[in-house]
Design an enzyme around this catalytic site. Structure first.
Site, short mmCIF file in Angstrom:
data_model
loop_
_atom_site.label_atom_id
_atom_site.label_comp_id
_atom_site.label_asym_id
_atom_site.label_seq_id
_atom_site.Cartn_x
_atom_site.Cartn_y
_atom_site.Cartn_z
N CYS A 87 8.00 12.45 -5.39
CA CYS A 87 6.92 12.49 -6.38
C CYS A 87 6.93 13.85 -7.09
O CYS A 87 7.90 14.20 -7.74
CB CYS A 87 5.58 12.15 -5.72
SG CYS A 87 4.30 11.68 -6.91
N HIS A 192 7.16 6.77 -3.93
CA HIS A 192 6.91 7.23 -2.57
C HIS A 192 7.70 6.35 -1.60
O HIS A 192 7.29 5.22 -1.32
CB HIS A 192 5.41 7.14 -2.24
CG HIS A 192 4.59 8.18 -2.92
ND1 HIS A 192 4.29 9.39 -2.33
CD2 HIS A 192 4.02 8.21 -4.15
CE1 HIS A 192 3.55 10.11 -3.16
NE2 HIS A 192 3.39 9.42 -4.27
N GLU A 194 7.90 6.50 1.54
CA GLU A 194 7.12 6.22 2.75
C GLU A 194 6.11 5.10 2.54
O GLU A 194 5.56 4.56 3.50
CB GLU A 194 6.42 7.49 3.24
CG GLU A 194 5.21 7.94 2.43
CD GLU A 194 5.54 8.73 1.17
OE1 GLU A 194 4.60 9.29 0.58
OE2 GLU A 194 6.73 8.77 0.77
#
Length: 212
Positions: A87, A192, A194
């Protein structure tokens, strides 16, 4: 081997830490440590730079921690350790950012971070939610990831690279938006990983196995 997630107070790192720990265990990649200690960063086998918020604030926060940026730069530029920016951490690789004010980036991958401006006015900014990746260039960190795989985005500004060879993947949002950049031992994801389920976990695992 230790993978360091750099903590420079740029947001909640819990989900990133858990995702990297899970994939490190699955791949046998060693320990994952969240730290702002320059010596630990300097000694790391791999470095992850996350980030949420505005480009100028994140840059100030990073440089306000004495020795943190210098340790990252030594590990990545001098010692060629694998690096992943996530990001805003990816946007920091650019030459400059134009969010609120012109702000210098690391200038590791030439380009400018500017506002998203979809050609379709009905599309909202920020660009938020799931979008389909388009793979532009093969890369070890993208092994097993194909055009059409989904990733999760939340951002209002995008990284426009100077050299098309550094654009590894993009998404369409009434115009191309950079999703993954890379050169040498560094990669960056606008989305992202994750939070991107199997696509993101696969990319994290690939990064942890990557030996450029």
């Amino acid at each position: 081997m230790t993978t360091v997630i750099v903590d420079y107070e740029s947001g909640n790192l819990h989900s990133a830490q858990k995702a990297f720990e899970r994939m490190a265990q699955e791949t046998g990649a060693g320990a994952v440590v969240v730290t702002s200690d320059p010596e630990t960063i300097r000694a790391a086998a791999r470095i992850v730079l996350p980030g949420d918020g505005a480009f100028p604030a994140c840059r100030r926060a990073l440089y306000d921690h004495r020795g943190v940026f210098e340790a990252i730069e030594e590990a990545v530029i001098t010692h060629a350790r694998p690096f992943m920016g996530i990001c805003i951490g990816m946007q920091m690789l650019a030459t400059r950012g134009l969010e609120y004010e012109e702000t210098a980036g690391f200038d590791w991958i030439g380009g400018t971070v500017g506002p998203i401006a979809p050609s379709d006015p009905s599309l909202k900014v920020p660009h938020m939610g799931w979008n389909d990746l388009v793979i532009d260039h093969a890369h070890p960190v993208l092994d097993g990831i194909s055009t059409g795989d989904h990733a999760y985005f939340v951002h209002s500004y995008q990284f426009r690279v100077d050299d098309p060879a550094h654009l590894l993947a993009h998404v369409d949002y009434a115009g191309a938006i950079t999703a993954v950049v890379g050169r040498d031992t560094m990669v960056g994801t606008q989305f992202h990983p994750e939070k991107s389920q199997q696509t993101g976990l696969r990319m994290i695992a690939n990064f942890l196995r990557w030996n450029p």
